[in-house]
Design a protein around this motif. Structure first.
Motif, short mmCIF file in Angstrom:
data_model
loop_
_atom_site.label_atom_id
_atom_site.label_comp_id
_atom_site.label_asym_id
_atom_site.label_seq_id
_atom_site.Cartn_x
_atom_site.Cartn_y
_atom_site.Cartn_z
N ASN A 236 0.84 -1.20 0.00
CA ASN A 236 0.00 0.00 0.00
C ASN A 236 0.87 1.26 0.00
O ASN A 236 0.57 2.24 -0.68
CB ASN A 236 -0.92 0.01 1.22
N LYS A 237 1.96 1.22 0.76
CA LYS A 237 2.88 2.36 0.80
C LYS A 237 3.56 2.56 -0.55
O LYS A 237 3.70 3.69 -1.03
CB LYS A 237 3.93 2.14 1.90
N VAL A 238 3.99 1.46 -1.17
CA VAL A 238 4.64 1.54 -2.47
C VAL A 238 3.66 2.11 -3.51
O VAL A 238 4.01 2.98 -4.30
CB VAL A 238 5.15 0.15 -2.92
N ALA A 239 2.42 1.60 -3.50
CA ALA A 239 1.41 2.09 -4.44
C ALA A 239 1.16 3.58 -4.25
O ALA A 239 1.03 4.34 -5.22
CB ALA A 239 0.12 1.30 -4.27
N ALA A 240 1.08 4.01 -3.00
CA ALA A 240 0.85 5.43 -2.71
C ALA A 240 1.99 6.29 -3.25
O ALA A 240 1.76 7.39 -3.75
CB ALA A 240 0.70 5.64 -1.20
N GLU A 241 3.22 5.77 -3.18
CA GLU A 241 4.36 6.52 -3.70
C GLU A 241 4.26 6.69 -5.21
O GLU A 241 4.51 7.77 -5.76
CB GLU A 241 5.66 5.79 -3.35
N PHE A 242 3.87 5.62 -5.92
CA PHE A 242 3.76 5.71 -7.37
C PHE A 242 2.59 6.59 -7.80
O PHE A 242 2.69 7.33 -8.78
CB PHE A 242 3.65 4.31 -7.99
N VAL A 243 1.48 6.53 -7.07
CA VAL A 243 0.35 7.40 -7.38
C VAL A 243 0.73 8.85 -7.14
O VAL A 243 0.35 9.76 -7.90
CB VAL A 243 -0.88 7.01 -6.54
N GLU A 244 1.52 9.09 -6.10
CA GLU A 244 1.98 10.46 -5.81
C GLU A 244 2.84 10.98 -6.96
O GLU A 244 2.72 12.14 -7.36
CB GLU A 244 2.77 10.46 -4.50
N ILE A 245 3.69 10.12 -7.52
CA ILE A 245 4.51 10.51 -8.65
C ILE A 245 3.61 10.85 -9.84
O ILE A 245 3.81 11.85 -10.53
CB ILE A 245 5.49 9.37 -9.03
N PHE A 246 2.62 9.99 -10.08
CA PHE A 246 1.69 10.24 -11.19
C PHE A 246 0.97 11.58 -11.01
O PHE A 246 0.88 12.38 -11.93
CB PHE A 246 0.67 9.11 -11.26
N GLU A 247 0.45 11.80 -9.79
CA GLU A 247 -0.33 13.01 -9.55
C GLU A 247 0.53 14.27 -9.64
O GLU A 247 0.10 15.30 -10.16
CB GLU A 247 -0.99 12.93 -8.16
N ARG A 248 1.76 14.16 -9.16
CA ARG A 248 2.64 15.36 -9.11
C ARG A 248 3.31 15.65 -10.44
O ARG A 248 3.45 16.81 -10.83
CB ARG A 248 3.68 15.16 -8.01
#
Length: 280
Positions: A166-178
């Motif tokens: 879940n933490k890893v997924a959140a990191e990649f989604v954050e990259i996508f969003e930013r």
């Protein structure tokens, strides 16, 4: 709940009445409730128009918005709509029979508690009176059970693993969003672009996670072997090491694996480029 005519809805949304009717024709706005020949619109229509305006401001076309809305109304997940959902393969859901469960759990340990816990963890879903499981989870469960691991231990480790993923997924989604999401504004085919980027990001994330996990397992295996005395002593030299084979000498030279260059050495490498390549 509100009860509005088409003109009243249009006024509240700041749109012409003709646009409201066009949205219904395009499938982005659901039909009104009718009493005789009178159409009544309510809060849900106003909310939908707000959503349409927001998506249009992000560059989504009306066909793309209609696709998103229709999929959502049919119960599809956002991931499925965006192309990273329940495609057939290791991620699809398969029905579990009692014989499948008995292969995973010894008959004497077969209790509703284990199945409920698996459901709470998202590994199992109950559909039409039958439990269903992700195909990859069923395959992995069979392999782990074959190794003799207790079901409770497997679920315990999955709980910890899911927290980390879940933490890893959140990191990649954050990259996508930013980094990626802002670049899509004004793109006429934004839904397709979002799909393509998310699919690419998903596969990249999987590659990174699997590769990193392999490295971690290798390191953990070395530590395990050393802890249990499975490795030869530090001064051990196999017979072939004295042969004049450069690759063999490099393989047993620990300094070559642990040496960390300083910044000037790295800078020399970068400045030199590939003009003077050393041995591979």
């Amino acid at each position: 709940m509100l009860s509005l005519t088409v003109d009243e809805l249009a006024a509240r949304a700041g749109l012409p009445s003709s646009t409201i009717r066009m949205y219904q024709t395009k499938g982005v706005l659901h039909p009104p409730r009718r009493q005789g020949r009178v159409a009544h619109y309510d809060d849900t229509h106003l909310e939908r128009l707000t959503l349409v305006a927001r998506l249009q401001s992000r560059g989504f076309s009306l066909p793309a918005i209609a696709e998103l809305v229709a999929a959502r109304e049919k119960g599809a997940s956002v991931a499925a709509v965006l192309g990273v959902g329940d495609a057939e393969g290791p991620d699809d859901w398969v029905r579990i029979r009692v014989r499948d469960i008995s292969r995973l759990v010894p008959t004497g340990s077969l209790r509703p508690r284990l199945l409920r816990r698996a459901m709470q963890l998202g590994l199992v879903r109950w559909r039409h009176g039958w439990p269903h499981c992700r195909r990859w989870a069923l395959d992995a469960g069979n392999r782990l059970t074959g190794l003799g691991l207790p079901s409770d231990d497997v679920l315990d480790k999955f709980t910890v693993l899911r927290e980390e993923t879940n933490k890893v997924a959140a990191e990649f989604v954050e990259i996508f969003e930013r980094r990626l999401w802002p670049t899509l504004t004004g793109d006429e085919d934004q839904l397709d672009r979002v799909r393509a980027l998310l699919v690419e990001l998903t596969y990249t994330a999987e590659t990174v996670v699997i590769g990193t996990l392999r490295e971690s397992i290798r390191d953990a295996a070395e530590e395990f072997a050393a802890r249990h005395g499975l490795l030869p002593s530090a001064d051990f030299r196999p017979a072939w090491v004295d042969e004049a084979v450069p690759i063999a000498e490099r393989l047993v030279d620990p300094a070559l694996d642990t040496d960390v260059p300083d910044d000037p050495a790295i800078r020399r490498f970068l400045d030199r480029g590939d003009q003077d390549e050393g041995p591979a």
